[in-house]
Structures are given as structure tokens and as C-alpha cells.
Motif scaffolding. Structure first.
Motif, PDB file in Angstrom:
ATOM      1  N   PRO A  84       0.832  -1.208   0.000  1.00  0.00           N
ATOM      2  CA  PRO A  84       0.000   0.000   0.000  1.00  0.00           C
ATOM      3  C   PRO A  84       0.866   1.257   0.000  1.00  0.00           C
ATOM      4  O   PRO A  84       1.979   1.266   0.543  1.00  0.00           O
ATOM      5  CB  PRO A  84      -0.782  -0.103   1.304  1.00  0.00           C
ATOM      6  CG  PRO A  84      -0.668  -1.511   1.731  1.00  0.00           C
ATOM      7  CD  PRO A  84       0.622  -2.014   1.191  1.00  0.00           C
ATOM      8  N   ASN A  85       0.346   2.305  -0.601  1.00  0.00           N
ATOM      9  CA  ASN A  85       1.053   3.576  -0.677  1.00  0.00           C
ATOM     10  C   ASN A  85       0.227   4.679  -0.043  1.00  0.00           C
ATOM     11  O   ASN A  85      -1.008   4.619  -0.048  1.00  0.00           O
ATOM     12  CB  ASN A  85       1.336   3.960  -2.132  1.00  0.00           C
ATOM     13  CG  ASN A  85       2.261   2.999  -2.814  1.00  0.00           C
ATOM     14  OD1 ASN A  85       3.198   2.489  -2.219  1.00  0.00           O
ATOM     15  ND2 ASN A  85       1.999   2.732  -4.079  1.00  0.00           N
ATOM     16  N   VAL A  86       0.909   5.708   0.452  1.00  0.00           N
ATOM     17  CA  VAL A  86       0.226   6.903   0.928  1.00  0.00           C
ATOM     18  C   VAL A  86      -0.447   7.547  -0.280  1.00  0.00           C
ATOM     19  O   VAL A  86       0.147   7.655  -1.345  1.00  0.00           O
ATOM     20  CB  VAL A  86       1.227   7.868   1.590  1.00  0.00           C
ATOM     21  CG1 VAL A  86       0.578   9.200   1.897  1.00  0.00           C
ATOM     22  CG2 VAL A  86       1.812   7.242   2.841  1.00  0.00           C
ATOM     23  N   GLY A  87      -1.696   7.931  -0.122  1.00  0.00           N
ATOM     24  CA  GLY A  87      -2.455   8.526  -1.224  1.00  0.00           C
ATOM     25  C   GLY A  87      -3.428   7.556  -1.874  1.00  0.00           C
ATOM     26  O   GLY A  87      -4.318   7.976  -2.613  1.00  0.00           O
ATOM     27  N   ASP A  88      -3.265   6.261  -1.615  1.00  0.00           N
ATOM     28  CA  ASP A  88      -4.241   5.290  -2.117  1.00  0.00           C
ATOM     29  C   ASP A  88      -5.567   5.512  -1.398  1.00  0.00           C
ATOM     30  O   ASP A  88      -5.625   6.198  -0.381  1.00  0.00           O
ATOM     31  CB  ASP A  88      -3.755   3.852  -1.879  1.00  0.00           C
ATOM     32  CG  ASP A  88      -2.599   3.461  -2.795  1.00  0.00           C
ATOM     33  OD1 ASP A  88      -2.283   4.223  -3.721  1.00  0.00           O
ATOM     34  OD2 ASP A  88      -2.026   2.381  -2.573  1.00  0.00           O
ATOM     35  N   GLN A 102      -8.721   8.102   2.540  1.00  0.00           N
ATOM     36  CA  GLN A 102      -7.414   8.225   1.907  1.00  0.00           C
ATOM     37  C   GLN A 102      -6.345   7.762   2.886  1.00  0.00           C
ATOM     38  O   GLN A 102      -6.358   8.147   4.059  1.00  0.00           O
ATOM     39  CB  GLN A 102      -7.146   9.664   1.491  1.00  0.00           C
ATOM     40  CG  GLN A 102      -5.842   9.826   0.743  1.00  0.00           C
ATOM     41  CD  GLN A 102      -5.644  11.238   0.238  1.00  0.00           C
ATOM     42  OE1 GLN A 102      -6.318  12.163   0.655  1.00  0.00           O
ATOM     43  NE2 GLN A 102      -4.716  11.389  -0.669  1.00  0.00           N
ATOM     44  N   VAL A 103      -5.435   6.934   2.394  1.00  0.00           N
ATOM     45  CA  VAL A 103      -4.356   6.404   3.231  1.00  0.00           C
ATOM     46  C   VAL A 103      -3.337   7.521   3.480  1.00  0.00           C
ATOM     47  O   VAL A 103      -2.839   8.134   2.537  1.00  0.00           O
ATOM     48  CB  VAL A 103      -3.666   5.197   2.549  1.00  0.00           C
ATOM     49  CG1 VAL A 103      -2.511   4.696   3.392  1.00  0.00           C
ATOM     50  CG2 VAL A 103      -4.679   4.091   2.287  1.00  0.00           C
ATOM     51  N   VAL A 104      -3.044   7.790   4.763  1.00  0.00           N
ATOM     52  CA  VAL A 104      -2.064   8.816   5.107  1.00  0.00           C
ATOM     53  C   VAL A 104      -0.819   8.228   5.763  1.00  0.00           C
ATOM     54  O   VAL A 104       0.209   8.893   5.849  1.00  0.00           O
ATOM     55  CB  VAL A 104      -2.670   9.916   6.016  1.00  0.00           C
ATOM     56  CG1 VAL A 104      -3.717  10.716   5.270  1.00  0.00           C
ATOM     57  CG2 VAL A 104      -3.235   9.344   7.287  1.00  0.00           C
ATOM     58  N   GLN A 105      -0.922   6.986   6.224  1.00  0.00           N
ATOM     59  CA  GLN A 105       0.243   6.347   6.836  1.00  0.00           C
ATOM     60  C   GLN A 105       0.108   4.833   6.710  1.00  0.00           C
ATOM     61  O   GLN A 105      -0.979   4.287   6.877  1.00  0.00           O
ATOM     62  CB  GLN A 105       0.341   6.746   8.305  1.00  0.00           C
ATOM     63  CG  GLN A 105       1.632   6.357   8.971  1.00  0.00           C
ATOM     64  CD  GLN A 105       1.721   6.918  10.384  1.00  0.00           C
ATOM     65  OE1 GLN A 105       0.714   7.262  10.999  1.00  0.00           O
ATOM     66  NE2 GLN A 105       2.917   7.008  10.899  1.00  0.00           N
ATOM     67  N   VAL A 106       1.233   4.184   6.391  1.00  0.00           N
ATOM     68  CA  VAL A 106       1.255   2.729   6.230  1.00  0.00           C
ATOM     69  C   VAL A 106       2.195   2.142   7.277  1.00  0.00           C
ATOM     70  O   VAL A 106       3.352   2.550   7.372  1.00  0.00           O
ATOM     71  CB  VAL A 106       1.738   2.322   4.814  1.00  0.00           C
ATOM     72  CG1 VAL A 106       1.808   0.821   4.685  1.00  0.00           C
ATOM     73  CG2 VAL A 106       0.836   2.921   3.751  1.00  0.00           C
ATOM     74  N   LYS A 107       1.673   1.204   8.058  1.00  0.00           N
ATOM     75  CA  LYS A 107       2.488   0.487   9.039  1.00  0.00           C
ATOM     76  C   LYS A 107       2.325  -1.002   8.787  1.00  0.00           C
ATOM     77  O   LYS A 107       1.339  -1.434   8.188  1.00  0.00           O
ATOM     78  CB  LYS A 107       2.056   0.824  10.460  1.00  0.00           C
ATOM     79  CG  LYS A 107       2.282   2.263  10.845  1.00  0.00           C
ATOM     80  CD  LYS A 107       1.940   2.488  12.297  1.00  0.00           C
ATOM     81  CE  LYS A 107       2.302   3.898  12.707  1.00  0.00           C
ATOM     82  NZ  LYS A 107       2.110   4.107  14.130  1.00  0.00           N
ATOM     83  N   VAL A 108       3.283  -1.778   9.261  1.00  0.00           N
ATOM     84  CA  VAL A 108       3.205  -3.224   9.085  1.00  0.00           C
ATOM     85  C   VAL A 108       3.318  -3.914  10.438  1.00  0.00           C
ATOM     86  O   VAL A 108       3.923  -3.394  11.373  1.00  0.00           O
ATOM     87  CB  VAL A 108       4.312  -3.759   8.149  1.00  0.00           C
ATOM     88  CG1 VAL A 108       4.161  -3.213   6.764  1.00  0.00           C
ATOM     89  CG2 VAL A 108       5.691  -3.451   8.687  1.00  0.00           C
ATOM     90  N   ILE A 121      -3.473   3.852   8.316  1.00  0.00           N
ATOM     91  CA  ILE A 121      -4.129   4.973   8.974  1.00  0.00           C
ATOM     92  C   ILE A 121      -4.720   5.840   7.861  1.00  0.00           C
ATOM     93  O   ILE A 121      -4.016   6.246   6.946  1.00  0.00           O
ATOM     94  CB  ILE A 121      -3.173   5.762   9.863  1.00  0.00           C
ATOM     95  CG1 ILE A 121      -2.607   4.822  10.938  1.00  0.00           C
ATOM     96  CG2 ILE A 121      -3.863   6.964  10.482  1.00  0.00           C
ATOM     97  CD1 ILE A 121      -1.522   5.431  11.780  1.00  0.00           C
ATOM     98  N   CYS A 122      -6.033   6.094   7.957  1.00  0.00           N
ATOM     99  CA  CYS A 122      -6.745   6.777   6.881  1.00  0.00           C
ATOM    100  C   CYS A 122      -7.559   7.931   7.433  1.00  0.00           C
ATOM    101  O   CYS A 122      -7.920   7.953   8.609  1.00  0.00           O
ATOM    102  CB  CYS A 122      -7.706   5.815   6.177  1.00  0.00           C
ATOM    103  SG  CYS A 122      -6.953   4.300   5.618  1.00  0.00           S
TER     104      CYS A 122
END
Length: 125
Positions: A84-88, A102-108, A121-122
């Protein structure tokens, strides 16, 4: 069965049981089209089951997230094989009303050097 595989299996089982199918919109960078001589952006639509929850307080302390509707989407890495990317975007339709996040942060969440779940985090668009 290793701890990592048990963590993977239990995460996927819980998301499948309590999650909801939504559309993940993966936005790809534009590609140049020789015929039209323009840069065209493309989107990949992926139906995937995800679990919606509230973010932790420290995750939304950023000034650009103040006074916005926040959600966290948990997705099994087995179900969403792309990164996933920020902005998706994540689209949800409930009783005819479209919700777009809108995705603003990606964590795993990882186990044994393997990605188990994506924690996105959206904010509501």
C-alpha cells in the motif's frame, strides 16, 4: 507450527470473521501514452476484506490530522499482496452512501521477517 505462522493464521482468521469487504484503490504513477502524448494515471481496484478500527491517540497527534475523521484499516498481507502507498484510497458503500478514505500512513505488523498485516491509517475524504 511456528509462532509466526500462528500469528499469520489468527490475524487472517479474525479479519475474515469480523472484517468487511471494501475496495482498495491502488494508484499507480502515470505512464506516458505515445498515442495521446499525455501522461495517464492508472488505478488498480482490489476487493479485499479488512477490519476497521479506531487509531491510537499517539498516531493522530500530527498537525495535519487534527479535526479530521480517522480510521485504521487492518488488512491481511495474504489478501493484499501489493504494498500500500500513501495517497491510495479505500472505498466502502453502505446503503447507497459511498465512504472514501485516503491512506495517510502505512504500518506493518511483522513476524519472523515476514509481513503479516498492513495497518493503514486513513482519513475520510
Amino acid at each position: 507450527m511456528t509462532v509466526g505462522s500462528r500469528f499469520q493464521a489468527s490475524s487472517q482468521r479474525l479479519i475474515n470473521r469480523y472484517g468487511k469487504t471494501r475496495v482498495y484503490v491502488h494508484k499507480k504513477d502515470g505512464e506516458y501514452n505515445l498515442d495521446t502524448q499525455k501522461v495517464e494515471n492508472t488505478q488498480q481496484l482490489i476487493s479485499v476484506k479488512m477490519f476497521k478500527t479506531d487509531p491510537k491517540e499517539r498516531e493522530i497527534k500530527s498537525p495535519n490530522l487534527v479535526n479530521k475523521l480517522h480510521v485504521v484499516m487492518m488488512i491481511s498481507a495474504v489478501d493484499l499482496t501489493i504494498k500500500p502507498n500513501v495517497g491510495d484510497e479505500i472505498r466502502d458503500q453502505y446503503l447507497g452512501v459511498d465512504e472514501v478514505y485516503q491512506v495517510v500512513q502505512v504500518k506493518v505488523n511483522e513476524s519472523s521477517d515476514e509481513i503479516v498485516t498492513w495497518r493503514l491509517i486513513c482519513v475520510a475524504s
